[in-house]
Design an enzyme around this catalytic site. Structure first.
Site, PDB file in Angstrom:
ATOM      1  N   ARG A 207      82.722  60.040   0.295  1.00 18.26           N
ATOM      2  CA  ARG A 207      82.932  61.557   0.511  1.00 18.26           C
ATOM      3  C   ARG A 207      82.136  62.175  -0.142  1.00 18.26           C
ATOM      4  NH1 ARG A 207      86.240  64.783  -2.162  1.00 18.26           N
ATOM      5  NH2 ARG A 207      87.970  63.167  -2.573  1.00 18.26           N
TER       6      ARG A 207
ATOM      7  N   TYR B 234      79.738  79.283  20.934  1.00 12.93           N
ATOM      8  CA  TYR B 234      80.444  78.254  21.228  1.00 12.93           C
ATOM      9  C   TYR B 234      82.190  78.647  21.055  1.00 12.93           C
ATOM     10  CZ  TYR B 234      83.377  73.880  20.939  1.00 12.93           C
ATOM     11  OH  TYR B 234      84.444  72.848  21.230  1.00 12.93           O
TER      12      TYR B 234
ATOM     13  N   ASP C  59      72.568  78.171  14.654  1.00 19.50           N
ATOM     14  CA  ASP C  59      73.435  77.068  15.208  1.00 19.50           C
ATOM     15  C   ASP C  59      72.072  76.924  16.138  1.00 19.50           C
ATOM     16  OD1 ASP C  59      74.383  75.227  16.980  1.00 19.50           O
ATOM     17  OD2 ASP C  59      76.560  76.191  16.807  1.00 19.50           O
TER      18      ASP C  59
HETATM   19  N1  LCS Z   1      77.715  74.421  18.151  1.00 21.98           N
HETATM   20  C1  LCS Z   1      77.622  74.499  19.357  1.00 21.98           C
HETATM   21  C2  LCS Z   1      76.453  75.276  19.948  1.00 21.98           C
HETATM   22  C3  LCS Z   1      78.319  73.513  20.204  1.00 21.98           C
HETATM   23  O1  LCS Z   1      77.987  73.653  21.488  1.00 21.98           O
HETATM   24  C4  LCS Z   1      79.666  73.080  19.806  1.00 21.98           C
HETATM   25  C5  LCS Z   1      80.183  71.981  20.751  1.00 21.98           C
HETATM   26  C6  LCS Z   1      79.800  72.893  18.581  1.00 21.98           C
HETATM   27  C7  LCS Z   1      79.045  73.760  17.434  1.00 21.98           C
HETATM   28  C8  LCS Z   1      80.899  72.112  17.826  1.00 21.98           C
HETATM   29  O2  LCS Z   1      80.603  70.816  17.695  1.00 21.98           O
HETATM   30  P1  LCS Z   1      81.566  69.769  17.590  1.00 21.98           P
HETATM   31  O3  LCS Z   1      82.548  69.888  16.577  1.00 21.98           O
HETATM   32  O4  LCS Z   1      82.143  69.438  18.914  1.00 21.98           O
HETATM   33  O5  LCS Z   1      80.656  68.409  17.260  1.00 21.98           O
HETATM   34  N2  LCS Z   1      80.193  72.229  22.018  1.00 21.98           N
HETATM   35  C9  LCS Z   1      80.822  71.853  23.086  1.00 21.98           C
HETATM   36  C10 LCS Z   1      80.635  71.913  24.265  1.00 21.98           C
HETATM   37  O6  LCS Z   1      79.935  73.081  24.874  1.00 21.98           O
HETATM   38  N3  LCS Z   1      81.474  71.706  25.049  1.00 21.98           N
HETATM   39  O7  LCS Z   1      82.150  70.624  24.415  1.00 21.98           O
HETATM   40  C11 LCS Z   1      81.846  70.851  23.301  1.00 21.98           C
END
Ligand code: LCS
Length: 393
Positions: free
Chosen positions: A58, A111, A183
């Site tokens: 961890r 997101y 991001d």
């Molecule tokens: N940031 C962005 C820009 C994302 O598009 C997503 C997930 C995340 C963070 C979160 O990441 P995760 O925890 O899923 O690895 N985006 C998604 C989407 O547009 N469709 O399904 C998941």
């Protein structure tokens, strides 16, 4: 071979490379939760930091370290912190800098859950937030309060594909002494390096382009400096949102072809965006490679390519969009992006469904907006698939 002076494709293959005693070409999977100490003094020295040994997965693990070094190298950052998911990377950043009475200025087209978790969870702990369109710098400046502790954006934004000016946002953040968190999921370091543009912290959902094969959920934080790294790493460790060694191995394997996958898909995305823009049934298309994109010039300066994500709306809005999505045969009707297969989805009812209708409209997430993530299939096959589905609209 961690030299930052080598080309991107070279670094994506070699950065973070194997250092094991057997000379393995690929970093092995150290599938262990714990590590043996040589003796009690050695254990104590590892815990106090006098010695650099591994303790517990961890906290750190050689397979995960290699991936962290590789992504930090590609982002031209100080160090990486791998996390169990992109959301874990985002919440680690929030938890590090925000708290009772603190305030975040963030993009209104994020997101969905990155915004949703602030409104549903962090608000319960007294965190204040203001969501504005960060492509409009004046609205960012106006939203700042004496309690503002972070400026946060996504560019290109999910799903509006709005482009925010990272150099200018970094100036605003640094003017009030707070970090700019970006991001960079939609670009990956192959197309955009926010730290070079002044950002302090870069977030990735490595579930997307960096892994690239739609088979792992994973996240990464890269900081520009040691101070932020030392603040964030213990938060990740103590919240327990660490990556698993097998997950790290798979993501690192995917990373090695990042640039060539994006080149291939991007070439197709340019053609598909042009095809859509010229189609009589299409109302509008948002793609950074089209001159019609409102931040086309900024995209040219800030990004090394327009990427593979396209948003568009058909004439007839949601009903037409649904008919399109229900009739594609090759393209998968699925959320996520950045994998080798093309995906289509409807943000208003899927990835952004937890955001209220009014807030979605304010952020430009219309009911008819359809998001296409272009994969590496033959472009003629993707266009033929869209074409046959559009005939049924
Ligand atoms: N940031 C962005 C820009 C994302 O598009 C997503 C997930 C995340 C963070 C979160 O990441 P995760 O925890 O899923 O690895 N985006 C998604 C989407 O547009 N469709 O399904 C998941």
């Amino acid at each position: 071979m961690d030299s930052k002076n080598l080309g991107f494709l070279t670094r994506q293959v070699h950065a973070g490379g194997s250092k094991d005693a057997l000379g393995s070409a690929i970093v092995p999977i150290y599938q262990t939760s714990t590590f043996k100490f040589k003796n009690a003094d050695h254990g104590a020295a590892c815990f106090s930091g006098e010695e650099d040994g591994y303790i517990y997965t961890r906290i750190a693990n050689p397979t995960i370290d290699a991936l962290e070094r590789a992504v930090a190298n590609l982002e031209k950052g100080y160090r990486g912190i791998a996390t169990s998911s992109g959301m874990a990377a985002i919440t680690t950043a929030y938890l590090t800098f925000l708290g009772q009475g603190k305030h975040i200025v963030s993009h209104n087209a994020l997101y969905g859950p990155a915004r949703g978790v602030m409104e549903s969870v962090f608000s319960r702990f007294g965190v204040k937030y203001t969501y504005v369109d960060t492509t409009d710098l004046e609205s960012v400046k106006k939203a700042i309060t004496p309690e503002t502790a972070m400026i946060y954006t996504e560019t290109p934004a999910n799903p509006t594909i709005g482009i925010s000016d990272l150099k200018k946002l970094a100036d605003i953040a640094h003017g009030i002494g707070v970090p700019l968190v970006v991001d960079n999921t939609f670009c990956s370091p192959y197309l955009q390096r926010p730290i070079e543009l002044g950002a302090d912290i870069v977030i990735h959902s490595m579930t997307k382009f960096i892994n690239g094969h739609a088979d792992v959920v994973a996240g990464m934080i890269v900081t520009s400096n040691k101070e932020y790294y030392d603040m964030m790493k213990p938060v990740m460790v103590n919240m327990g949102c660490n990556m698993d060694p097998h997950q790290a191995y798979l993501v690192h394997r995917g990373l090695k072809t990042l640039g060539i996958r994006i080149d291939r898909a991007q070439e197709s995305a340019v053609k598909i965006a042009e095809y859509l823009e010229n189609h009589p049934k299409v109302e509008w298309v948002k793609y950074p490679g089209l001159k019609s994109h409102p931040q086309y010039e900024l995209a040219q300066q800030q990004m090394d390519g327009p990427g593979t994500m396209i948003s568009f709306e058909l004439k007839g809005g949601l009903d037409s969009g649904k008919r399109l999505m229900d009739n594609v045969k090759l393209i998968l009707l699925a959320v996520s992006l950045g994998g080798v297969e093309s995906l289509i989805q409807h943000p208003a009812s899927m990835t952004h469904s937890k955001i209220s209708h009014d807030k979605k409209i304010e952020a430009g997430i219309t009911d008819g907006l359809v998001r296409l993530a272009v994969g590496i299939e033959n472009v003629e096959d993707i266009i033929n698939d869209i074409n046959q589905a559009l005939e049924k609209v």
